[in-house]
Scaffold this motif. Structure first.
Motif, PDB file in Angstrom:
ATOM      1  N   UNK A  88       7.537   8.076  -7.661  1.00 60.36           N
ATOM      2  CA  UNK A  88       6.178   7.593  -7.441  1.00 60.36           C
ATOM      3  C   UNK A  88       5.549   8.496  -6.393  1.00 60.36           C
ATOM      4  N   UNK A 108       2.469   9.813  -3.995  1.00 57.49           N
ATOM      5  CA  UNK A 108       1.190   9.534  -3.330  1.00 57.49           C
ATOM      6  C   UNK A 108       0.717  10.888  -2.839  1.00 57.49           C
ATOM      7  N   UNK A 109      -0.441  11.327  -3.289  1.00 52.43           N
ATOM      8  CA  UNK A 109      -0.819  12.711  -3.055  1.00 52.43           C
ATOM      9  C   UNK A 109       0.270  13.583  -3.669  1.00 52.43           C
ATOM     10  N   UNK A 136       3.317  13.918  -2.332  1.00 53.76           N
ATOM     11  CA  UNK A 136       4.583  13.540  -1.695  1.00 53.76           C
ATOM     12  C   UNK A 136       5.216  12.371  -2.441  1.00 53.76           C
ATOM     13  N   UNK A 140       6.718   9.047  -2.728  1.00 53.89           N
ATOM     14  CA  UNK A 140       6.709   7.861  -1.872  1.00 53.89           C
ATOM     15  C   UNK A 140       7.872   6.928  -2.173  1.00 53.89           C
ATOM     16  N   UNK A 141       8.180   6.751  -3.450  1.00 55.74           N
ATOM     17  CA  UNK A 141       9.252   5.849  -3.859  1.00 55.74           C
ATOM     18  C   UNK A 141       9.947   6.458  -5.072  1.00 55.74           C
ATOM     19  N   UNK A 142      11.135   5.972  -5.365  1.00 55.53           N
ATOM     20  CA  UNK A 142      11.907   6.527  -6.483  1.00 55.53           C
ATOM     21  C   UNK A 142      12.699   5.417  -7.153  1.00 55.53           C
ATOM     22  N   UNK A 183      -6.405   3.530  -5.615  1.00 55.13           N
ATOM     23  CA  UNK A 183      -6.814   2.786  -4.425  1.00 55.13           C
ATOM     24  C   UNK A 183      -7.672   1.609  -4.870  1.00 55.13           C
ATOM     25  N   UNK A 184      -8.062   0.785  -3.897  1.00 57.00           N
ATOM     26  CA  UNK A 184      -8.842  -0.415  -4.215  1.00 57.00           C
ATOM     27  C   UNK A 184     -10.261  -0.097  -4.658  1.00 57.00           C
ATOM     28  N   UNK A 222      -4.940   8.040  -6.383  1.00 56.80           N
ATOM     29  CA  UNK A 222      -4.326   8.530  -5.148  1.00 56.80           C
ATOM     30  C   UNK A 222      -2.859   8.895  -5.351  1.00 56.80           C
ATOM     31  N   UNK A 263       5.686   7.258   3.947  1.00 59.53           N
ATOM     32  CA  UNK A 263       4.362   6.739   4.286  1.00 59.53           C
ATOM     33  C   UNK A 263       4.546   5.335   4.868  1.00 59.53           C
ATOM     34  N   UNK A 305     -13.260  -0.428   2.268  1.00 60.08           N
ATOM     35  CA  UNK A 305     -11.873  -0.609   1.799  1.00 60.08           C
ATOM     36  C   UNK A 305     -11.798  -1.014   0.334  1.00 60.08           C
ATOM     37  N   UNK A 351      -1.878  11.668   2.608  1.00 57.83           N
ATOM     38  CA  UNK A 351      -2.341  11.174   1.304  1.00 57.83           C
ATOM     39  C   UNK A 351      -3.292  10.010   1.602  1.00 57.83           C
ATOM     40  N   UNK A 393      -4.309   5.985   1.431  1.00 57.19           N
ATOM     41  CA  UNK A 393      -3.769   4.631   1.327  1.00 57.19           C
ATOM     42  C   UNK A 393      -4.611   3.820   0.340  1.00 57.19           C
ATOM     43  N   UNK A 394      -4.121   2.639  -0.016  1.00 57.91           N
ATOM     44  CA  UNK A 394      -4.821   1.788  -0.971  1.00 57.91           C
ATOM     45  C   UNK A 394      -6.209   1.381  -0.511  1.00 57.91           C
ATOM     46  N   UNK A 409       4.960  -0.648  -0.682  1.00 50.02           N
ATOM     47  CA  UNK A 409       6.056   0.239  -1.101  1.00 50.02           C
ATOM     48  C   UNK A 409       7.305   0.078  -0.249  1.00 50.02           C
ATOM     49  N   UNK A 412      12.662   1.504   5.028  1.00 49.00           N
ATOM     50  CA  UNK A 412      11.977   1.734   3.752  1.00 49.00           C
ATOM     51  C   UNK A 412      12.963   1.467   2.625  1.00 49.00           C
ATOM     52  N   UNK A 423      13.917   2.305  -0.914  1.00 52.07           N
ATOM     53  CA  UNK A 423      13.647   3.519  -1.697  1.00 52.07           C
ATOM     54  C   UNK A 423      12.675   3.299  -2.850  1.00 52.07           C
ATOM     55  N   UNK A 424      12.839   2.156  -3.519  1.00 54.25           N
ATOM     56  CA  UNK A 424      12.067   1.937  -4.742  1.00 54.25           C
ATOM     57  C   UNK A 424      10.740   1.239  -4.491  1.00 54.25           C
TER      58      UNK A 424
END
Lengths: 334, 334
Positions: free
Chosen positions: A9, A11-12, A14, A16-18, A318-319, A324, B44, B106, B184, B186-187, B260, B277, B279-280
């Motif tokens: 996953x 973000x930009x 980078x 973020x998650x896997x 994003x919202x 993103x 992040x 936002x 990056x 954010x939401x 995340x 964090x 990972x997933x």
């Protein structure tokens, strides 16, 4: 054995998650065509095997006795979103067997469709068991009970005639023993059995080719998968991945997701069954994985493969709706 | 390096899913007290660092100028559920600066509280930016802009004076460079920077001890963490893990989750900061991890540790409310 990362996953730029996972692709003779990760590890298939669990509904003659067509059979295999069309169809299935929602033992929950939830709340309503995403499957169970003449009370329990029929079908199709040691309880209160992931790939290869099935089971399997591919909305709902995947190539792709990151799928033209599980249970990753695997298997159709990869690379927004980030299947899937 | 499995999800007696992750516990001098997995990997922090991002609101004098107490400061550090009390408090914060929700950049979304969403729909309403879980943080940003006299338009963008103040605070507190390469979106449209996980553990150890801070920053950090611990409902909402954790030992536990699968936490009595964090990206697992880690660190208080482990071992329920499984932290966390 540690399963590989199959979806990242971003973000930009980078990660973020896997998400890790295992995938099995089998033919109907039991030959592994493609395996990633530990496909021998037992997994609960959850809702991904509803088409197998619906075999008794057709094989018993209940589906014909109540005049069920593609939509009813698709709903019997569904994890639907609780939209009005799903709810009304489940109600009508029960009515044909002389029952109503009070016979359902799956429990109630607000529609999984956010829009359907809002509409229900705005109308001053509240959900009943018909809104449960499994109400089509349960309606099929109840119709089977009525047709074969067994008391339906307690039909969700292990040992009830209905669940014995379902278990027999699951064992016969997957070839895996479904014993008490493998058993736990699904979200809708029926038994679910953890058996090797690869059994489900083999099972769906058999479902789609009917290899080794008797004539009644062969007919039932064909009818159920065809019904789901013909009426994907009734298998899932508006905006859902299962619908997008089956609509991408009508009649050529069967898919069904299950809770905790499971997918089963079948490709008629290749005679292959697919089963996968995201280790951590994430639906977003399982959706990406199944789309990427099917894109690879049907790569000869470049337009279709491109569409499937688009689904596999779902955006993160994003919202305010700006892109993103995105999901990205890893090299292991390409 | 592959992070270890830290939380397993059981259905019956069988492991259905598993969550890997990394955890860093640091003291304010930069000494690692407990590390699991790859704590050097950039992550992040998302909403888990809102208390650091709120430092300029207090340090600039804006919070005092507008008469903000614990509730407003807690809301400025919050990912709230969009319940009426959250929405009204954000509205009143903006009003004190002569603004309303149209200044928020936002984006809008339905309340993350299902009950609040239903109530809003039943009343014929629809959400605006005040319902966004980040509206308290954004209201704090806007109040800071008004107080220091910078035009607020575009306050979410990297390079705007507000985001430069936030970035300076993040860099100073965590000791990690927050450059364009780490950035990056954010939401809620503000920049978020991926820096080593352990930097956040160190940062929250500093926040809770004020080690190395000047007098203004020390006072601001103390006020913000105290406000969150005093008013946990305004940091999250009804039934949320952050509230349960902070209420388990008032004034002794600060926690803040982020999207995340991120958590940051601080334990005043031990002078420790915690960052983790999953990972997933799974929130359920991150909640279990942070509860288990704090239970271990505060194990001397047996009653508290038992309560925290209860939160770490959250049940999995069927749709009729029967317990059919549970989350379970692994031996790595005990």
């Amino acid at each position: 054995m540690t399963n590989p990362v199959l979806v990242e996953v971003l973000r930009g730029a980078i990660i973020e998650s896997a998400h890790r996972g295992a995938i099995a692709v089998f033919d109907a003779d039991g030959k592994p065509v493609w395996e990633i990760g530990d496909t021998a590890r037992p997994v609960f298939p959850r809702s991904a095997v509803k088409a197998i669990q619906a075999l008794p509904l057709v094989e018993s003659g209940a589906a014909d006795a109540f005049g069920f067509g593609n939509r009813e059979l698709a709903l019997a295999c569904a994890s639907h979103s609780g939209e009005p069309a799903h709810v009304e169809l489940a109600r009508s299935m029960l009515a044909k067997a002389g029952l109503d929602e009070t016979a359902l033992e799956c429990g109630a929950h607000w529609p999984s469709s956010h829009d359907a939830t809002l509409a229900l709340a705005r109308a001053g309503g509240s959900p009943n068991a018909l809104h449960n995403n499994c109400s089509g499957k349960h309606s099929g169970f109840l119709c089977t009970c009525v047709h074969v003449g067994v008391a339906h009370k307690g039909y969700v329990k292990a040992g009830h005639a209905e669940q014995e029929m379902v278990r027999d079908a699951m064992q016969a199709v997957t070839g895996a023993a479904h014993g008490a040691d493998e058993r736990a309880t699904d979200g809708c209160s029926i038994p679910t059995y953890a058996v090797p992931l690869r059994s489900f790939a083999l099972g769906f290869a058999r479902m789609v080719t009917t290899t080794g099935f008797g004539p009644e089971r062969a007919k039932a399997a064909k009818r159920l998968l065809s019904a789901c591919m013909a009426e994907p909305f009734f298998v899932a709902g508006t905006g859902r991945a299962d619908v997008a995947l089956m609509q991408a190539a009508p009649g050529r792709i069967f898919v069904k997701g299950g809770a905790e990151g499971v997918y089963c799928a079948a490709l008629p033209e290749l005679g292959l069954g697919i089963a996968l599980k995201c280790d951590d249970g994430a639906g977003r990753a399982a959706e990406s994985m199944v789309a990427a695997v099917i894109a690879k298997l049907l790569h000869a159709d470049e337009i279709l493969a491109a569409r499937l990869l688009e689904l596999a690379n779902a955006p993160i927004e994003s919202r305010i709706g700006a892109k993103v980030g995105a999901l990205m299947p890893t090299a292991a899937l390409s």
